[in-house]
Structures are given as structure tokens and as C-alpha cells.
Design an enzyme around this catalytic site. Structure first.
Site, PDB file in Angstrom:
ATOM      1  CD  GLU A   1      26.552  29.098 -19.639  1.00 42.26           C
ATOM      2  OE1 GLU A   1      25.389  29.531 -19.488  1.00 42.26           O
ATOM      3  OE2 GLU A   1      26.870  27.914 -19.359  1.00 42.26           O
TER       4      GLU A   1
ATOM      5  CD  GLU B   1      19.224  27.945 -14.726  1.00 47.59           C
ATOM      6  OE1 GLU B   1      20.253  28.431 -15.217  1.00 47.59           O
ATOM      7  OE2 GLU B   1      18.518  27.121 -15.307  1.00 47.59           O
TER       8      GLU B   1
ATOM      9  CG  MET C   1      23.892  31.554 -14.063  1.00 50.03           C
ATOM     10  SD  MET C   1      22.633  30.312 -14.500  1.00 50.03           S
ATOM     11  CE  MET C   1      21.323  31.377 -15.061  1.00 50.03           C
ATOM     12  CD  GLU C   2      21.410  30.348 -18.515  1.00 53.24           C
ATOM     13  OE1 GLU C   2      22.376  29.731 -18.029  1.00 53.24           O
ATOM     14  OE2 GLU C   2      20.253  29.879 -18.545  1.00 53.24           O
ATOM     15  CG  ASN C   3      23.833  35.258 -14.177  1.00 55.68           C
ATOM     16  OD1 ASN C   3      22.942  34.583 -13.703  1.00 55.68           O
ATOM     17  ND2 ASN C   3      25.119  35.068 -13.898  1.00 55.68           N
TER      18      ASN C   3
ATOM     19  CD  GLU D   1      20.297  24.800 -19.544  1.00 58.76           C
ATOM     20  OE1 GLU D   1      21.217  24.660 -20.368  1.00 58.76           O
ATOM     21  OE2 GLU D   1      20.227  25.788 -18.776  1.00 58.76           O
TER      22      GLU D   1
END
Ligand code: TRP
Ligand code: ZN
Length: 869
Positions: A305, A129, A270-272, A327
Site C-alpha cells: 500500500e 476502489e 486499500m492505498e487511499n 497492481e
């Protein structure tokens, strides 16, 4: 050649929201094969693409060495495609195109921490991202292209851990030394949520059963020695999963959820999809090694996350202008979660303090932009306090106005309408409106224009008629790029108090109805308005914007005595704190006398410390020098602010007298049952210890030394260390050495060691030089850079003297090595134009000299905005 399938990139590189066009091709599926070798990585990909609209087939790619390309099994000849540094364009491609590429990339020398990079000797991770995926393979790397990902990862067996999103469907060996794993993610997702991890890590395992009965395997991967520090994060994860079911009706949707910790990370986490990657600072939590504040942060980032799984992943953004859709909503959700974890009032205080210290200054300076910007050059520059924190405030305002039940109906409608889609801010507000039955469209104005509104209010009591009249006026500072500023809807939560007794008055309900005041919230949505309360039998004191019901600057005709009254009698803890802050700003910026404030503190503290030590600790907050500086728009002299603030702190310490030491000695964190109250006691003790030192009482040093030695708790140890170091106590160098030796293998603790020294009130250019030349200082680890730079910036007098050089040198170096971080650090200097002369001109000359030297879009966009004042 037509490259319009993406928002048009014009000659000046600015991208505009108004130019959005749908992608010409969608991707039904992608098969990735990532083979990691010591000196390069080979990425083979197969995209099954389908035409959606007219136009060329466009694949984005950066720093990729193209080895081969086939369309529908035919190799492409050089004249059949166009390749430049940013994209690969195939004109006249068939409607169904299976595109296969093979590229070579270099994660082992990737210092930008974007795309696939080697984070440490034994770890490779991804950060995609917003636009990192194009550094892994050629792809329509934009959030409105969703696809099913199948990933094969292959590496040397010295990397036993091979992870990617979704379910593990196969693993095996390749020759003697190598092995592979194949993962498939059943949920369609945009490329920015792709992740893979190759490394040698240990793992903490647990599991969670969802409300639907799904048994989810939970795994946190970290270095072996750090596994004991992963338990708090694991508990927070399970708690978050339950919380999202209970508050939003959202259960988890895969059979596993993995978190990987790395110290080489530009941001927090990071919310992968199903495979979050975290900065170690946001996952490792342990009383012995990290502070209470860090523990709270870990819990909130874990929740953040996790909550993205629904607000961001299942429903994603149509384009990056909509970033605050995911966000702002996710921050609002994690703030609400944290309010349930500790005292809601204190969580709100801490969140508003961040908003006021970062977002308000940003929004009043050259980097001001709407929560949803309408143009940008480099999207990485828009992961800002405005997008995150102001975005969260907009959602909070709508939630406050709707109340719990209707807000839930609104979010239910959003999930029902848009699951699986890439949507816009309008889609969100429309779904909330439809679900709740309340028209919220006026809130779109908040998303679309910059600046912090000024809310001016006046209150007049008419004793003869027993009425209390409140008048409101709103205004915004003119903005060169946004000429048509409109009034915004401002929910004003309010209460009236009996000025004599301190009791809260019951608001006359008929009057409330007449005035549009419901549940104590008045929606002010005009340029000006007046409301009147009837049957008000005594002189009232009004409390406005309770719980900070809107992100505005309030100006009300309070006397200092009124504020002292609210500090003591407000029942909303947030507004109690706000009253103290307003008083302090008057003392520190407008030369009001400190007496009223000091007396109110004396009257309030003894009881509050007993009742709620955590809230009491926050009541001691004195706005930082940086925050105070940000309230000054011209002729700012940091030394003057420093002097006044020190004087105020000394006055408070001296006036409180023996209370400080007596209370310090009486307080015992271990006697508290709740973590949050124990945290409050620790915070209080540290504040009091600093006060005792400020009183000139040398016994403070012995107390500090004892506190340092007789604890296993980092907040206590660090509080003591600070007092000794910052006061140049005789014990200072011994405890610094002890701290270093104790924690030399604990990067997060050593970050604190750097920070304490950099933040020394008398730190000089030499102090900073010594720290940056220390063998543990590392320009490749953003956490370490931030610890020294953040410490330096704790003293604006230093920031604006030798700090200017420090930040400019960093920006110059990072411009090439890590432009995301370089651009952010440079923003520390964004309020240069408010300085008094000659400093103002001196800094300007240095910033202008930097301009021709920078190459990255990140740093150059920031720098030119900064100079454009
Ligand atoms: N989406 C991430 C979050 O809010 C933000 C993020 C993590 C990020 N790493 C990044 C943004 C790198 C830009 C670059 O949790
Ligand atoms: Zn986020």
C-alpha cells in the site's frame, strides 16, 4: 440521450477497452461535506467542472437519494437533467459548471462494504476502489478525472476520530454533541483514492524523516486492545519508506501518513492517499496472536500500500482495463521488498507457489483473461491473480532482462514523464524502453493475451564435439476469445552443472554472446530456437528458468535422477525447490516411483537444516491436493489424489524414520538470531511433528501437547493444535477449548480456530454446519467466512461433495449482501468441468440452478463465465 462520455455501456452491459473516450468534463476541485447521523448520512458536494470535449455533463451515482441540485447557483428543474439508477446527465451544460448536490445515503445499512459503510458500532470507513465513490455522491467516478479534494466530516462526539485525506486544516464544534474536521489534500487524485474515517479508535504514533528532510507524522489507528499489535506494521512502514527512496528514488510527499484497521473489509487493504484502510488481518501482527506467515503478510501488505503512493496514486490508471499497470508493478515492488526482509529464495518460492496455485489454474480455466483484459461486465471481478500476480511477473521479466541499473533508468523515466497523470500499460512500457535504451515493446503481448505458455526444451550433449545444444519451443492453448495468439519474449535464466561433481560450470562467454545469452539469461522470443554451448568438457545438467525467470510451464527431458541432482546441488534455492516439486508432481500425477525423491531428501536435508532451516522447511512442501487437482484437465477424481498424496506423505515419514523425532527434539527456534530463521525452525518443527504423528508414534501427541502448552508463539501453538485435532488425539477437544477461551476476544486468532476445524481431514457436512451455526460465525465479516470456507476447501474431496452446496448457498446469500465477496467465493467451483462423471454433471446442474436466482453483475458474470466451457 448521449451517455458516451464513459466507455459505452451496451445493452449486454459489457464494457470494451476499444470504446474508451475522454471524459467530457474535468473537475478542478471538489468540496465534500459529510454529516453522519445515526439513521442516515447527508453528503453535500460542490464540483468545479470544466468542459474538455463535446458531450453531456455526466455524473455517476448509485443508491443516492437526491435532495437538491444546482448548476452555477441555479436550481435545476426536473426537465433539465436525466436521472436513472446509475447516472445523472445534464445536457447542454455550460463550459464552466459549478455543480452542487445534496444526497442522503445509508452507511448504517451498507453490507456491501463499498462506498461509505458502518464497519462496526463505533466505526465508519470508506472503500472506493474501483467504483465505490459513486455510492457517496454524484461524480464522474472514473480514474482519469483527477481533482483537489477538500473534505468536511461532521459527526457525534462519541466518534472522536474524524479523518480524511491530506492535511487537517480546521476543526471545531457543532452545538453541544457534534464536532467536525476539515481536511485538504493538495495532490490531485481520482475519486477511488478518496477516504474518510469516523470512529472511536486508539492510535499508535511515530514519525519518519524523508530523504528530502520532510518530517512525516505516522499514525496507525486500531481498537485500543490491538495497539500493541501495531508495532510490526509501524516498523514495516518506516522500512518501506526508506526502501522506496533507496531503490526507486521515491520519497513520500505529504506531512502525514495514516493507517486505519477494520475487520469489516472485503480485501487486504486499500492505498487511499495518505489514509490507507486495512483489513485487521493485514495490519495486526504479534507472535502471540498471529502466525509467522501472517506477520510476513502484514509486512508485505504495508509495503504494497505504501508503494502505491507512487505506482498507483501519483501515477494512476487511465481506465480500469489498466488495473495491472498499478497492481502488477506494485506487487513486483512489494515482492522485491520482502526478498530483502527474509531469504530471497524463500520469498520467491512462496510467491511462485501462490502464482502456481492460483494464477495458473485461473489462466487455464473459464475465468482466464489477459493481465490487461479488453472487456468486462463488473470490474470488481478483475482483481484477480492474473492482474496482480501475473502482472508482477511481467514486470519481473523486464527487470531481469534489463538488470538493476537499466531498470532503474527505465522507472526514473516513467516517474519523470507521467507524474500526476492517468496512464496506460503502453505508456509504462514506452517509458521503460526510453529510459533503459532497450526495446521492450514485445512484452506488450504478455499484457494482451491470456494463458500460460508451455515452454518445451530439450538438451543434447555431444561428447565428441564438446557441445551442449538446447532447443526451445513455445506454444499456447487456443482461446475462443483471443484467436491471434503470438509468441512472447521469455527470459530463460540458466546454468550448467557438472553431472559428476555437482559443480557449476563457467559458461563460455564467447558462446554466450553468440547465443544471445547475457548474464546467464537467454531471451527466447521466437516460436522455436536452438542455442549451443561450446567447450563443454563434461556431461552437464542444465538448470532452466532459475528463480522462475518467466511464468511458463516448463517441460524438459529430465530423468528423475537429474531432478534429484538439482534438488541436491542447485545453488539457486528456488530451483532446488522447483526440482523437488517437479519430482513430486511426477510421483503424484504420473505414478513415478517415490524412491529417488526420498533418497534425495535424505541426502539433502541434514546439511540444509543446519545451514538454512527456512529453505529446508520449504523443501518439505508437498503440492496441495487443490494444486494437484488443478493440473488435471479431465476425469479429475479428488479422492484418488488424496489417497496418493497421503501415501506419499506416509512413505516419506516412514523412510525418514527416527530422523524426524531426533531433529524435532534438537531444533530450538529461540536459538536463532534472525526472525526469518526462527520462523524456519518453527515451520520445520511443525512439519516434523506431523510426520511423527504420521509414523503412528503416539508420543507425537505428548510432544504436541507440550509444544502447545509451553509456548507464547502462535505458529508453535497452532502447529501443535493442528496435529492434535487433525489426528483426533485424545487431547483434541481440550486444546480446542483452551484455544477458544484463551483467544475468544481476538478475532484473527479465532479465525484460525475455525479454520483448523473446517480443514480437519475428516471434516463432514456436520462439522461445517456446526461451525457456521457457532455464535461467533458471522456472515457480515468476510474474514470469518473465508476462514471456514478456506478450511473446507483445503480438502477438495469435501469441496466437491458437500462443499458445492456450501459455496452455492454462500453465493446466493452474498449476491445481495456482499456481491464482491460472493463472486470470489463462487470461483472456488470454477474447475467443476474437469471432474469425472457423475460429479461433473451433478455440479453443473447445481450451478445452472443458481443462474436465475442471482441478480448482481458480480456473481452473474462469474457464473456465466464458469458455465461457458
Ligand atoms: N487497491 C487495493 C490493493 O491492491 C485493492 C482493493 C482493496 C480492492 N479493497 C478493494 C479492490 C475492494 C476492489 C474492492 O491494495
Ligand atoms: Zn494494490
Amino acid at each position: 440521450m448521449n451517455i458516451a462520455a464513459n466507455p459505452v455501456i451496451e445493452a449486454d452491459q459489457t464494457i470494451y477497452l476499444k470504446d474508451y473516450q475522454k471524459p467530457s468534463y474535468l473537475v478542478d476541485s471538489i468540496h465534500l461535506d459529510i454529516q453522519v447521523f445515526a439513521e442516515y448520512t447527508q453528503v453535500n458536494s460542490k464540483l468545479v467542472m470544466q468542459r474538455q470535449t463535446a458531450g453531456d455533463l455526466v455524473l455517476l451515482g448509485r443508491d443516492l437519494e437526491l435532495k437538491s441540485i444546482h448548476v452555477n447557483s441555479q436550481p435545476l428543474l426536473e426537465n433539465q437533467y436525466h436521472l436513472d439508477t446509475e447516472q445523472l446527465i445534464i445536457p447542454n451544460a455550460p463550459d464552466i459548471a459549478v455543480v452542487e448536490t445534496s444526497v442522503i445515503i445509508h452507511p448504517e445499512s451498507n453490507t456491501q462494504l463499498e462506498g461509505l459503510y458502518q464497519a462496526a458500532g463505533d466505526l465508519f470507513v470508506t472503500q472506493n476502489e474501483p467504483e465505490g465513490f459513486r455510492k457517496i455522491t454524484f461524480y464522474p467516478d472514473r480514474p482519469d478525472v483527477l481533482s483537489v479534494f477538500t473534505t468536511r466530516v461532521e459527526a457525534d462526539k462519541k466518534f472522536p476520530v474524524l479523518l480524511a485525506n491530506g492535511n487537517l486544516i480546521e476543526k471545531g464544534e457543532v452545538g453541544e454533541n457534534r464536532h467536525y474536521a476539515i481536511w485538504q489534500d493538495p495532490t490531485k487524485k481520482p475519486a477511488y483514492l478518496f477516504a474518510c474515517v469516523i470512529g472511536d479508535l486508539a492510535v499508535l504514533k511515530d514519525h519518519y524523516v524523508t530523504s528530502e528532510g520532510r518530517n512525516v507524522a505516522l499514525e496507525i489507528y486500531a481498537e485500543e486492545k490491538d495497539i500493541p499489535k501495531c508495532h510490526i506494521a509501524m516498523e514495516a512502514l518506516k522500512h518501506s519508506m526508506r526502501w522506496d527512496e533507496e531503490h526507486y528514488g521515491r520519497p513520500y510527499d505529504l506531512d502525514n501518513y495514516m493507517i486505519v484497521a477494520t475487520s469489516a473489509f472485503n480485501m487486504g487493504a486499500m492505498e487511499n492517499k495518505g489514509l490507507n484502510i486495512f483489513n485487521t488481518s493485514c495490519v495486526l501482527a504479534d507472535e502471540e496472536y498471529t502466525t509467522d506467515a501472517a506477520i510476513m503478510r502484514v509486512q508485505s501488505v504495508i509495503a504494497h500500500e505504501y508503494f502505491h503512493n507512487w505506482t498507483g496514486n501519483r501515477i494512476t490508471c487511465r481506465d480500469w482495463f489498466q488495473l495491472c499497470l498499478k497492481e502488477g508493478l506494485t506487487v513486483f515492488r512489494d515482492q522485491s521488498f520482502s526478498e530483502d526482509l527474509q531469504s530471497a529464495a524463500v520469498q520467491r518460492i512462496d510467491d511462485v507457489a501462490v502464482l502456481k496455485a492460483h494464477q495458473f489454474p485461473e489462466d487455464s480455466g473459464p475465468l482466464s483473461h489477459p493481465p490487461r483484459p479488453d472487456h468486462f461486465v463488473e470490474i470488481n471481478n478483475f482483481y484477480t491473480a492474473t492482474v496482480y500476480e501475473k502482472g508482477a511477473e511481467i514486470n519481473r521479466m523486464m527487470a531481469t532482462l534489463l538488470g538493476k541499473e537499466k531498470f532503474r533508468k527505465g522507472t526514473d523515466e516513467y516517474f519523470k514523464r507521467h507524474d500526476g497523470q492517468a496512464v496506460t500499460v503502453e505508456d509504462w512500457v514506452e517509458a521503460l524502453t526510453a529510459g533503459s535504451g532497450v526495446d521492450l515493446s514485445a512484452f506488450l503481448t504478455w499484457y494482451n493475451q491470456p494463458g500460460t505458455p508451455k515452454l518445451e526444451a530439450k538438451g543434447v550433449y555431444d561428447a565428441a564435439h564438446q557441445t551442449y545444444t538446447l532447443s526451445f519451443k513455445q506454444s499456447l492453448k487456443a482461446h475462443p476469445k483471443y484467436p491471434n495468439l503470438k509468441a512472447v519474449p521469455i527470459p530463460v535464466a540458466l546454468a550448467l552443472f557438472n553431472a559428476e561433481t555437482g559443480e557449476q560450470l563457467v559458461l563460455n562467454s564467447e558462446a554466450l554472446f553468440e547465443n544471445g545469452v547475457k548474464d546467464g539469461v537467454y531471451l527466447f522470443d521466437q516460436d522455436q530456437a536452438t542455442i549451443q554451448f561450446k567447450d563443454v568438457k563434461v556431461q552437464p545438467i542444465v538448470s532452466l528458468l532459475r528463480n522462475f525467470s518467466a511464468p511458463v510451464n516448463l517441460e524438459f527431458n529430465y530423468s528423475d535422477a537429474d531432478l534429484a541432482f538439482l534438488l541436491q546441488f542447485e545453488t539457486n534455492g528456488f530451483n532446488q525447490w522447483q526440482a523437488a516439486q517437479t519430482l513430486l508432481e511426477r510421483i503424484l500425477l504420473n505414478n513415478h516411483d517415490a524412491e529417488v525423491y526420498v533418497q534425495a531428501m535424505k541426502d539433502t536435508l541434514p546439511v540444509l537444516i543446519e545451514k538454512d532451516p527456512l529453505l529446508a522447511s520449504r523443501l518439505f512442501d508437498v503440492p496441495s491436493e487443490g494444486y494437484l487437482g488443478s493440473r488435471i484437465d479431465a476425469d479429475y477424481n479428488p479422492a484418488v489424489i488424496q489417497e496418493k498424496r497421503n501415501a506419499l506423505l506416509s512413505t516419506l515419514a516412514n523412510e525418514l524414520g527416527s530422523f524426524c523425532k531426533e531433529t524435532y527434539l534438537a531444533l530450538d527456534p529461540d536459538s536463532q538470531k534472525e526472525f526469518s530463521q526462527a520462523m524456519g525452525v518453527r515451520a520445520l518443527k511443525n512439519i516434523l511433528l506431523a510426520m511423527i504423528a504420521r509414523q503412528g508414534d503416539r508420543s507425537a501427541f505428548e510432544l504436541a501437547e507440550a509444544q502447545y502448552n509451553h509456548t507464547c508463539n502462535m505458529s508453535e501453538r497452532l502447529g501443535a493444535l493442528r496435529v492434535l485435532v487433525w489426528n483426533d488425539a485424545p487431547q483434541a477437544s481440550a486444546v480446542l477449548n483452551d484455544f477458544y477461551n484463551r483467544f475468544k476476544d481476538e478475532a484473527l486468532s479465532i479465525d484460525q480456530w475455525f479454520m483448523v476445524q473446517a480443514a480437519h481431514p475428516k471434516a463432514t457436512a456436520e462439522t461445517i454446519k456446526a461451525l457456521t451455526e457457532h455464535s461467533d460465525y458471522d456472515l457480515g465479516t468476510p474474514n470469518r467466512i473465508r476462514s471456514v470456507s478456506g478450511g473446507l476447501n483445503a480438502n477438495p474431496v469435501n469441496t466437491w461433495s458437500f462443499g458445492v452446496q456450501h459455496f452455492i448457498e454462500l453465493a446466493k446469500y452474498l449476491d445481495e449482501k456482499n456481491p464482491i465477496v460472493g463472486s470470489r467465493l463462487l470461483q472456488v467451483l470454477s474447475r467443476w468441468y474437469t471432474l469425472a462423471e457423475p460429479q461433473r454433471s451433478q455440479v453443473k446442474v447445481e450451478l445452472e440452478a443458481l443462474k436465475p436466482l442471482v441478480k448482481s453483475k458480480n456473481v452473474s458474470e462469474t457464473l456465466s463465465s464458469m458455465l461457458n466451457v
